[in-house]
Design a protein around this motif. Structure first.
Motif, PDB file in Angstrom:
ATOM      1  N   GLN A 165      17.754   1.415  28.658  1.00 34.90           N
ATOM      2  CA  GLN A 165      17.178   1.577  27.339  1.00 34.90           C
ATOM      3  C   GLN A 165      17.767   0.717  26.360  1.00 34.90           C
ATOM      4  OE1 GLN A 165      18.430   5.758  27.825  1.00 34.90           O
ATOM      5  NE2 GLN A 165      16.327   6.530  27.552  1.00 34.90           N
ATOM      6  N   GLY A 166      17.099   0.551  25.256  1.00 35.00           N
ATOM      7  CA  GLY A 166      17.581  -0.151  24.043  1.00 35.00           C
ATOM      8  C   GLY A 166      17.658   0.642  22.849  1.00 35.00           C
ATOM      9  N   PHE A 167      18.250   0.048  21.852  1.00 35.16           N
ATOM     10  CA  PHE A 167      18.619   0.655  20.644  1.00 35.16           C
ATOM     11  C   PHE A 167      17.314   1.322  19.962  1.00 35.16           C
ATOM     12  CE2 PHE A 167      18.589   0.528  15.959  1.00 35.16           C
ATOM     13  CZ  PHE A 167      19.755   1.246  15.577  1.00 35.16           C
ATOM     14  N   ALA A 168      16.156   0.865  19.962  1.00 29.08           N
ATOM     15  CA  ALA A 168      14.968   1.685  19.274  1.00 29.08           C
ATOM     16  C   ALA A 168      14.192   2.487  20.809  1.00 29.08           C
ATOM     17  CB  ALA A 168      14.032   0.778  18.782  1.00 29.08           C
ATOM     18  N   THR A 169      14.599   2.234  21.838  1.00 28.98           N
ATOM     19  CA  THR A 169      13.775   2.822  23.010  1.00 28.98           C
ATOM     20  C   THR A 169      14.787   3.546  23.694  1.00 28.98           C
ATOM     21  OG1 THR A 169      14.329   0.574  24.443  1.00 28.98           O
ATOM     22  CG2 THR A 169      12.323   0.816  23.100  1.00 28.98           C
ATOM     23  N   GLY A 170      15.401   4.723  23.249  1.00 28.21           N
ATOM     24  CA  GLY A 170      15.961   5.707  23.880  1.00 28.21           C
ATOM     25  C   GLY A 170      17.569   5.852  23.964  1.00 28.21           C
ATOM     26  N   LEU A 171      18.141   4.979  23.721  1.00 29.99           N
ATOM     27  CA  LEU A 171      19.665   5.050  23.892  1.00 29.99           C
ATOM     28  C   LEU A 171      20.353   6.058  22.764  1.00 29.99           C
ATOM     29  CD1 LEU A 171      21.087   1.602  24.322  1.00 29.99           C
ATOM     30  CD2 LEU A 171      21.468   3.617  25.671  1.00 29.99           C
ATOM     31  N   ALA A 172      19.598   6.552  21.733  1.00 31.84           N
ATOM     32  CA  ALA A 172      20.100   7.275  20.743  1.00 31.84           C
ATOM     33  C   ALA A 172      19.750   8.785  21.525  1.00 31.84           C
ATOM     34  CB  ALA A 172      19.384   7.226  19.434  1.00 31.84           C
ATOM     35  N   THR A 173      19.063   8.893  22.378  1.00 34.17           N
ATOM     36  CA  THR A 173      18.833  10.309  23.220  1.00 34.17           C
ATOM     37  C   THR A 173      19.744  10.448  24.399  1.00 34.17           C
ATOM     38  OG1 THR A 173      17.052   9.557  24.614  1.00 34.17           O
ATOM     39  CG2 THR A 173      16.661  10.284  22.049  1.00 34.17           C
ATOM     40  N   ALA A 174      20.276   9.230  24.978  1.00 34.80           N
ATOM     41  CA  ALA A 174      20.992   9.133  26.185  1.00 34.80           C
ATOM     42  C   ALA A 174      22.423   9.641  26.177  1.00 34.80           C
ATOM     43  CB  ALA A 174      20.737   7.561  26.718  1.00 34.80           C
ATOM     44  N   GLY A 175      22.952   9.967  25.043  1.00 36.56           N
ATOM     45  CA  GLY A 175      24.442  10.534  25.224  1.00 36.56           C
ATOM     46  C   GLY A 175      25.297   9.394  25.713  1.00 36.56           C
ATOM     47  N   ASP A 176      24.989   8.417  25.650  1.00 34.39           N
ATOM     48  CA  ASP A 176      25.851   7.156  25.755  1.00 34.39           C
ATOM     49  C   ASP A 176      26.432   6.442  24.757  1.00 34.39           C
ATOM     50  OD1 ASP A 176      27.662   5.180  27.009  1.00 34.39           O
ATOM     51  OD2 ASP A 176      26.144   4.499  28.616  1.00 34.39           O
ATOM     52  N   ASP A 177      27.480   6.881  24.100  1.00 36.14           N
ATOM     53  CA  ASP A 177      27.868   6.087  22.717  1.00 36.14           C
ATOM     54  C   ASP A 177      28.261   4.872  22.713  1.00 36.14           C
ATOM     55  OD1 ASP A 177      26.980   8.073  21.302  1.00 36.14           O
ATOM     56  OD2 ASP A 177      28.998   8.786  20.296  1.00 36.14           O
ATOM     57  N   VAL A 178      29.020   4.454  23.911  1.00 37.26           N
ATOM     58  CA  VAL A 178      29.315   3.315  24.337  1.00 37.26           C
ATOM     59  C   VAL A 178      28.169   2.092  24.397  1.00 37.26           C
ATOM     60  CG1 VAL A 178      30.566   1.603  25.860  1.00 37.26           C
ATOM     61  CG2 VAL A 178      31.672   3.823  25.427  1.00 37.26           C
ATOM     62  N   ALA A 179      27.203   2.464  24.963  1.00 36.14           N
ATOM     63  CA  ALA A 179      26.126   1.721  25.211  1.00 36.14           C
ATOM     64  C   ALA A 179      25.326   1.517  24.054  1.00 36.14           C
ATOM     65  CB  ALA A 179      25.402   2.244  26.365  1.00 36.14           C
ATOM     66  N   LEU A 180      25.188   2.512  23.402  1.00 40.71           N
ATOM     67  CA  LEU A 180      24.544   2.616  21.843  1.00 40.71           C
ATOM     68  C   LEU A 180      25.231   1.606  21.050  1.00 40.71           C
ATOM     69  CD1 LEU A 180      22.166   3.585  20.182  1.00 40.71           C
ATOM     70  CD2 LEU A 180      23.363   5.536  19.764  1.00 40.71           C
ATOM     71  N   ARG A 181      26.493   1.707  20.903  1.00 39.63           N
ATOM     72  CA  ARG A 181      27.564   0.995  20.036  1.00 39.63           C
ATOM     73  C   ARG A 181      27.003  -0.659  20.371  1.00 39.63           C
ATOM     74  NH1 ARG A 181      30.601   3.793  16.751  1.00 39.63           N
ATOM     75  NH2 ARG A 181      31.061   5.976  17.528  1.00 39.63           N
ATOM     76  N   ARG A 182      27.018  -1.052  21.739  1.00 43.86           N
ATOM     77  CA  ARG A 182      26.793  -2.313  22.061  1.00 43.86           C
ATOM     78  C   ARG A 182      25.361  -2.550  21.663  1.00 43.86           C
ATOM     79  NH1 ARG A 182      27.859  -6.582  25.010  1.00 43.86           N
ATOM     80  NH2 ARG A 182      26.393  -7.423  26.377  1.00 43.86           N
ATOM     81  N   ALA A 183      24.493  -1.795  21.879  1.00 44.94           N
ATOM     82  CA  ALA A 183      23.083  -2.361  21.540  1.00 44.94           C
ATOM     83  C   ALA A 183      22.927  -2.500  20.018  1.00 44.94           C
ATOM     84  CB  ALA A 183      22.156  -1.287  22.096  1.00 44.94           C
ATOM     85  N   ALA A 184      23.526  -1.597  19.337  1.00 44.71           N
ATOM     86  CA  ALA A 184      23.509  -1.800  17.977  1.00 44.71           C
ATOM     87  C   ALA A 184      24.301  -3.031  17.710  1.00 44.71           C
ATOM     88  CB  ALA A 184      24.444  -0.575  17.439  1.00 44.71           C
ATOM     89  N   ASP A 185      25.406  -3.494  18.051  1.00 42.73           N
ATOM     90  CA  ASP A 185      26.155  -4.913  17.887  1.00 42.73           C
ATOM     91  C   ASP A 185      25.022  -5.791  18.191  1.00 42.73           C
ATOM     92  OD1 ASP A 185      28.406  -3.598  16.807  1.00 42.73           O
ATOM     93  OD2 ASP A 185      29.537  -4.250  18.589  1.00 42.73           O
ATOM     94  N   LEU A 186      24.424  -5.878  19.229  1.00 44.85           N
ATOM     95  CA  LEU A 186      23.582  -7.093  19.363  1.00 44.85           C
ATOM     96  C   LEU A 186      22.040  -6.810  18.404  1.00 44.85           C
ATOM     97  CD1 LEU A 186      23.731  -6.771  23.428  1.00 44.85           C
ATOM     98  CD2 LEU A 186      24.340  -8.513  21.960  1.00 44.85           C
ATOM     99  N   VAL A 187      21.911  -5.679  17.890  1.00 42.67           N
ATOM    100  CA  VAL A 187      21.069  -5.737  16.842  1.00 42.67           C
ATOM    101  C   VAL A 187      21.482  -6.520  15.625  1.00 42.67           C
ATOM    102  CG1 VAL A 187      19.394  -4.483  15.190  1.00 42.67           C
ATOM    103  CG2 VAL A 187      19.604  -3.779  17.724  1.00 42.67           C
TER     104      VAL A 187
END
Length: 298
Positions: A13-35
């Motif tokens: 998943q990506g920043f706008a495509t589901g990571l915010a619901t996945a419960g994986d803050d590490v992956a979400l923070r990484r995706a946000a950094d890439l944004v």
């Protein structure tokens, strides 16, 4: 991503495509950094300071084994979230967002993704039909799929989902994964939802064209004028752009925010965005879920 196959089409998943619901803050923070990398024009020498006081250089961030920041000047990068024969953004979201996501929230996620392009330094590129939630019925590579899958209904009455299982040569191995999504009720958007997306997309174009601060001319301009702000959620990105003395800025400053979380301008299509608030005295910006906003001050 465009190269995903099999389970990765759903799980990656990506920043706008589901990571915010996945419960994986590490992956979400990484995706946000890439944004943030994209918002800063993918400039290799751009640096920003994180809330913990560490300084990050974009060229030192990893993206698939390569530097995430890789250009010297903003005019050297083209920013986009969907392109050419690959999955359309709508189809990516069908695969990656939770299956029970409403058509309205699918549209909001699409506009949020477009906002990452509209607010980015560099050259903005939008794929034809994205503003109409265009679907190719989950076809991953439509270069030889004909009009049945590549058609684009400019009237906005239908977005192309579903048109049936996409052609076997490029998609057959994934038919067991695609079929239940194509058959699921409550995914295809109504003409009203398509129209809302089109109008919200046009709002983004108006915002970008309103100021040269969304297309700063040099890397030095970006470094001196663009500052990422602290947020209380990894699903939220906020930035300040200083327009004082800059040709064509139109405003003294711009603050924008992108909120990919799913919980919780008078003529703008996105009425939810009207709930965004700035408390200048406290330095607090409040943004509703699945929303992109920009505030300006002379």
């Amino acid at each position: 991503g465009a190269g995903d196959r099999g389970a990765a089409m759903v799980e990656r998943q990506g920043f706008a495509t589901g990571l915010a619901t996945a419960g994986d803050d590490v992956a979400l923070r990484r995706a946000a950094d890439l944004v943030r990398v994209g918002l800063a024009g993918s400039l290799r020498d751009y640096r920003w300071t994180r809330p913990d006081g560490t300084t990050v250089r974009l060229g030192d961030l990893d993206y698939a084994g390569q530097p995430a920041g890789y250009v010297a000047e903003p005019a050297e990068v083209v920013n986009y979230v969907e392109n050419h024969d690959n999955h359309t953004l709508f189809d990516v979201a069908v695969l990656k967002l939770p299956l029970d996501t409403s058509p309205e929230d699918r549209a909001r996620a699409q506009v949020l993704a477009f906002a990452t392009v509209a607010f980015s330094q560099g050259i903005a590129y939008f794929h034809a039909g994205g503003e109409l939630l265009r679907s190719k019925s989950l076809d991953r590579n439509s270069y030889d799929s004909g009009d049945w899958f590549n058609r684009l209904d400019w009237s906005g009455r239908w977005n192309g989902f579903p048109a049936g299982l996409p052609p076997k040569p490029e998609n057959g191995d994934d038919w067991p994964l695609l079929r239940p999504r194509l058959e699921r009720d409550g995914v295809a958007p109504s003409p009203a939802t398509i129209d809302w997306t089109r109008r919200a997309f046009l709002d983004l174009l108006r915002i970008r064209s309103s100021s040269t601060l969304f297309r700063l001319r040099t890397a030095d301009d970006v470094q001196r004028r663009l500052t990422f702000l602290e947020t209380d959620s990894p699903a939220t990105i906020a930035a300040h752009v200083d327009g004082r003395g800059y040709a064509g800025a139109s405003f003294g400053e711009i603050v924008y925010a992108l909120n990919a979380d799913v919980h919780t301008a008078p003529l703008a299509a996105d009425t939810r965005a009207r709930g965004a608030r700035v408390d200048a005295e406290r330095g607090v910006l409040t943004v509703p879920p699945l929303t992109a906003v920009a505030f300006v001050r002379d």
